[in-house]
Design a protein around this motif. Sequence first.
Motif, PDB file in Angstrom:
ATOM      1  N   ILE A   1      -7.304  -3.080  -0.904  1.00 61.06           N
ATOM      2  CA  ILE A   1      -6.000  -3.273  -0.264  1.00 61.06           C
ATOM      3  C   ILE A   1      -6.225  -3.941   1.074  1.00 61.06           C
ATOM      4  CG2 ILE A   1      -4.917  -1.304  -1.425  1.00 61.06           C
ATOM      5  CD1 ILE A   1      -5.281   0.259   1.160  1.00 61.06           C
ATOM      6  N   SER A   2      -5.155  -4.526   1.570  1.00 61.34           N
ATOM      7  CA  SER A   2      -5.244  -5.231   2.850  1.00 61.34           C
ATOM      8  C   SER A   2      -4.979  -4.277   4.013  1.00 61.34           C
ATOM      9  CB  SER A   2      -4.231  -6.391   2.871  1.00 61.34           C
ATOM     10  OG  SER A   2      -2.909  -5.877   2.825  1.00 61.34           O
ATOM     11  N   GLN A   3      -5.304  -4.792   5.210  1.00 61.29           N
ATOM     12  CA  GLN A   3      -5.046  -4.008   6.419  1.00 61.29           C
ATOM     13  C   GLN A   3      -3.549  -3.838   6.642  1.00 61.29           C
ATOM     14  OE1 GLN A   3      -7.544  -2.630   8.174  1.00 61.29           O
ATOM     15  NE2 GLN A   3      -6.036  -1.581   9.500  1.00 61.29           N
ATOM     16  N   ALA A   4      -2.769  -4.787   6.162  1.00 63.46           N
ATOM     17  CA  ALA A   4      -1.317  -4.678   6.314  1.00 63.46           C
ATOM     18  C   ALA A   4      -0.778  -3.501   5.527  1.00 63.46           C
ATOM     19  CB  ALA A   4      -0.648  -5.968   5.875  1.00 63.46           C
ATOM     20  N   ASP A   5      -1.350  -3.265   4.321  1.00 63.22           N
ATOM     21  CA  ASP A   5      -0.899  -2.109   3.549  1.00 63.22           C
ATOM     22  C   ASP A   5      -1.211  -0.804   4.283  1.00 63.22           C
ATOM     23  OD1 ASP A   5       0.050  -3.680   1.511  1.00 63.22           O
ATOM     24  OD2 ASP A   5      -1.855  -3.694   0.411  1.00 63.22           O
ATOM     25  N   VAL A   6      -2.355  -0.749   4.962  1.00 59.93           N
ATOM     26  CA  VAL A   6      -2.694   0.450   5.732  1.00 59.93           C
ATOM     27  C   VAL A   6      -1.674   0.672   6.855  1.00 59.93           C
ATOM     28  CG1 VAL A   6      -4.415   1.512   7.220  1.00 59.93           C
ATOM     29  CG2 VAL A   6      -5.128   0.264   5.167  1.00 59.93           C
ATOM     30  N   GLN A   7      -1.288  -0.429   7.525  1.00 53.84           N
ATOM     31  CA  GLN A   7      -0.323  -0.308   8.621  1.00 53.84           C
ATOM     32  C   GLN A   7       1.034   0.205   8.116  1.00 53.84           C
ATOM     33  OE1 GLN A   7      -0.938  -0.610  11.803  1.00 53.84           O
ATOM     34  NE2 GLN A   7      -3.092  -1.157  11.463  1.00 53.84           N
ATOM     35  N   ARG A   8       1.435  -0.255   6.904  1.00 50.94           N
ATOM     36  CA  ARG A   8       2.698   0.214   6.349  1.00 50.94           C
ATOM     37  C   ARG A   8       2.629   1.707   6.037  1.00 50.94           C
ATOM     38  NH1 ARG A   8       2.717  -4.939   3.877  1.00 50.94           N
ATOM     39  NH2 ARG A   8       1.607  -4.106   2.038  1.00 50.94           N
ATOM     40  N   ARG A   9       1.501   2.162   5.529  1.00 56.16           N
ATOM     41  CA  ARG A   9       1.356   3.576   5.207  1.00 56.16           C
ATOM     42  C   ARG A   9       1.322   4.445   6.491  1.00 56.16           C
ATOM     43  NH1 ARG A   9      -0.612   0.958   0.929  1.00 56.16           N
ATOM     44  NH2 ARG A   9      -0.380   1.928  -1.150  1.00 56.16           N
ATOM     45  N   ILE A  10       0.764   3.880   7.575  1.00 55.40           N
ATOM     46  CA  ILE A  10       0.791   4.608   8.860  1.00 55.40           C
ATOM     47  C   ILE A  10       2.234   4.770   9.345  1.00 55.40           C
ATOM     48  CG2 ILE A  10       0.189   4.485  11.307  1.00 55.40           C
ATOM     49  CD1 ILE A  10      -2.436   3.152  10.466  1.00 55.40           C
ATOM     50  N   ALA A  11       3.017   3.690   9.220  1.00 55.26           N
ATOM     51  CA  ALA A  11       4.425   3.760   9.630  1.00 55.26           C
ATOM     52  C   ALA A  11       5.194   4.754   8.778  1.00 55.26           C
ATOM     53  CB  ALA A  11       5.050   2.373   9.538  1.00 55.26           C
ATOM     54  N   THR A  12       4.867   4.787   7.448  1.00 54.46           N
ATOM     55  CA  THR A  12       5.539   5.740   6.571  1.00 54.46           C
ATOM     56  C   THR A  12       5.198   7.172   6.974  1.00 54.46           C
ATOM     57  OG1 THR A  12       5.495   4.128   4.748  1.00 54.46           O
ATOM     58  CG2 THR A  12       5.826   6.457   4.180  1.00 54.46           C
ATOM     59  N   ARG A  13       3.928   7.395   7.305  1.00 51.84           N
ATOM     60  CA  ARG A  13       3.526   8.724   7.732  1.00 51.84           C
ATOM     61  C   ARG A  13       4.244   9.134   9.006  1.00 51.84           C
ATOM     62  NH1 ARG A  13      -1.282  10.096  10.420  1.00 51.84           N
ATOM     63  NH2 ARG A  13      -0.610   8.394  11.806  1.00 51.84           N
ATOM     64  N   ASP A  14       4.292   8.246   9.984  1.00 54.72           N
ATOM     65  CA  ASP A  14       4.948   8.562  11.270  1.00 54.72           C
ATOM     66  C   ASP A  14       6.451   8.812  11.087  1.00 54.72           C
ATOM     67  OD1 ASP A  14       2.515   8.272  12.454  1.00 54.72           O
ATOM     68  OD2 ASP A  14       2.902   6.256  13.249  1.00 54.72           O
ATOM     69  N   SER A  15       7.065   8.057  10.184  1.00 50.64           N
ATOM     70  CA  SER A  15       8.489   8.248   9.922  1.00 50.64           C
ATOM     71  C   SER A  15       8.738   9.614   9.305  1.00 50.64           C
ATOM     72  CB  SER A  15       8.997   7.132   9.007  1.00 50.64           C
ATOM     73  OG  SER A  15      10.371   7.319   8.714  1.00 50.64           O
ATOM     74  N   ALA A  16       7.864  10.033   8.395  1.00 48.95           N
ATOM     75  CA  ALA A  16       8.012  11.355   7.772  1.00 48.95           C
ATOM     76  C   ALA A  16       7.826  12.457   8.808  1.00 48.95           C
ATOM     77  CB  ALA A  16       7.012  11.489   6.627  1.00 48.95           C
ATOM     78  N   ALA A  17       6.881  12.276   9.737  1.00 50.08           N
ATOM     79  CA  ALA A  17       6.672  13.278  10.793  1.00 50.08           C
ATOM     80  C   ALA A  17       7.883  13.380  11.708  1.00 50.08           C
ATOM     81  CB  ALA A  17       5.425  12.913  11.592  1.00 50.08           C
ATOM     82  N   ALA A  18       8.526  12.228  11.979  1.00 49.98           N
ATOM     83  CA  ALA A  18       9.721  12.246  12.833  1.00 49.98           C
ATOM     84  C   ALA A  18      10.886  12.936  12.143  1.00 49.98           C
ATOM     85  CB  ALA A  18      10.086  10.821  13.212  1.00 49.98           C
ATOM     86  N   ARG A  19      11.033  12.664  10.834  1.00 48.41           N
ATOM     87  CA  ARG A  19      12.113  13.312  10.090  1.00 48.41           C
ATOM     88  C   ARG A  19      11.910  14.833  10.069  1.00 48.41           C
ATOM     89  NH1 ARG A  19      11.457   8.828   6.701  1.00 48.41           N
ATOM     90  NH2 ARG A  19      10.190  10.073   5.230  1.00 48.41           N
ATOM     91  N   LEU A  20      10.642  15.270   9.983  1.00 53.51           N
ATOM     92  CA  LEU A  20      10.375  16.698  10.018  1.00 53.51           C
ATOM     93  C   LEU A  20      10.784  17.308  11.356  1.00 53.51           C
ATOM     94  CD1 LEU A  20       9.174  19.261   8.825  1.00 53.51           C
ATOM     95  CD2 LEU A  20       6.926  18.517   9.680  1.00 53.51           C
ATOM     96  N   LYS A  21      10.486  16.630  12.455  1.00 51.77           N
ATOM     97  CA  LYS A  21      10.864  17.144  13.777  1.00 51.77           C
ATOM     98  C   LYS A  21      12.380  17.199  13.941  1.00 51.77           C
ATOM     99  CE  LYS A  21       6.682  15.741  16.271  1.00 51.77           C
ATOM    100  NZ  LYS A  21       6.142  14.934  17.378  1.00 51.77           N
ATOM    101  N   VAL A  22      13.073  16.158  13.403  1.00 48.24           N
ATOM    102  CA  VAL A  22      14.535  16.169  13.487  1.00 48.24           C
ATOM    103  C   VAL A  22      15.107  17.343  12.709  1.00 48.24           C
ATOM    104  CG1 VAL A  22      16.623  14.923  12.820  1.00 48.24           C
ATOM    105  CG2 VAL A  22      14.743  13.704  13.915  1.00 48.24           C
ATOM    106  N   ALA A  23      14.578  17.597  11.527  1.00 44.67           N
ATOM    107  CA  ALA A  23      15.067  18.710  10.710  1.00 44.67           C
ATOM    108  C   ALA A  23      14.814  20.047  11.404  1.00 44.67           C
ATOM    109  CB  ALA A  23      14.409  18.668   9.336  1.00 44.67           C
ATOM    110  N   GLN A  24      13.650  20.181  12.023  1.00 44.21           N
ATOM    111  CA  GLN A  24      13.347  21.429  12.728  1.00 44.21           C
ATOM    112  C   GLN A  24      14.275  21.632  13.925  1.00 44.21           C
ATOM    113  OE1 GLN A  24       9.197  20.705  13.508  1.00 44.21           O
ATOM    114  NE2 GLN A  24       8.522  21.899  11.717  1.00 44.21           N
TER     115      GLN A  24
END
Length: 391
Positions: free
Chosen positions: A164-187
Amino acid sequence: MDYRTGDLGAEPLALEGPDLPRRRRRWVILAAIVLLAAAALAWFLLRGDKEAAPAAPGGQQAPSVTVVVPRRATVGRAVTATGSLAARREMPVGVAGEGGMVTRVLVEAGDWVREGQVLATVDRSVQAQTAESLAANINVARADLTLAQAELERAQQLVGRGFISQADVQRRIATRDSAAARLKVAQATLSEQRARNARLDIRAPEAGLVLTRGVEAGQIISSASGTLFRMARGGEMEMRAQLAESDLQTIRVGASATVTPVGETRTFAGRVWQVSPVIDPQNRQGIARILLSYDPALRPGGFASATIVSGTGNLPQLPQSAIMSDERGNYVYVVDGVNKVQVRRVRLGTVGEEDVAIAEGLTGTERVVRSAGAFLNPGQLIKPVLDRNEG
């Protein structure tokens, strides 16, 4: 020579002789002297009675009345006042949250409560369901975060092999950070809802005494419902004594005072903790606030009288028997220059076991009726008898 008959052998009685006129004159003179002496004695006694006891109008003799000259002594200068009882710090308790239907009321007027104690509960069935929904959202957000973190870790292992490319890694990092933010909002949303639910309960803001209760189970309440409970912080009470402008000038913070509620025979010790900085322009009075410890007899809204000690002074002293009162206040009878009693209005100072200090009304040189004032009338003529033991 003449003889008196009726008795045999009686001696002859001489009816005439040369000494008879002389004896008659002697008896007449003696009788006249006795009459003159009796008349002189009667005149002297009557004159003495008139000088000793002057006659009152109508021909009656003026009564003898004991009078005293007030003695002066250094005493605590006392100011008397009236006013109402109240909580020193009254706390109105109302609806802090969105309100609802009251399910239980847990306290009554007169109960002591601690800070944060629940006074009444409000139905929260709908809010509880909302909280459960938000808790479920947290679980969803947490699962999304776990999945995003796992995908990121696999991508980081494959990028080195060129799969996979480095761009795919960057997209997965953004997805992870977005999920962490949604968890904080829910809490945060769940915490907010729980805080709202907690505000549904009516709680005591501080420890103190519940004065009134204005809510019942089944009642619908909201932020517009007003005061549901009234509390006295710490149970502290006070008397708001109304004082004339001149008296207020003599009162200092910390001055001792005694308070007597209406209908009570007991007195309660207190101290002045605040003196009003303003004067009411209508009645020219101010308020001295007297701090009192809690007692069931001190009921807010009740009426009471107070005596405030405002320093010392050299004041006239009178026995308590000399003080009388009516609807206008206290007064004494003073004797004027022609021995007539006159009403003199007085203001009392410190009251002792036997004597009373006179704060206003007397100079200390007057002759004051010691007792029996209730039997006298203003303007009545009396015979004053000075009681030198009291003077």
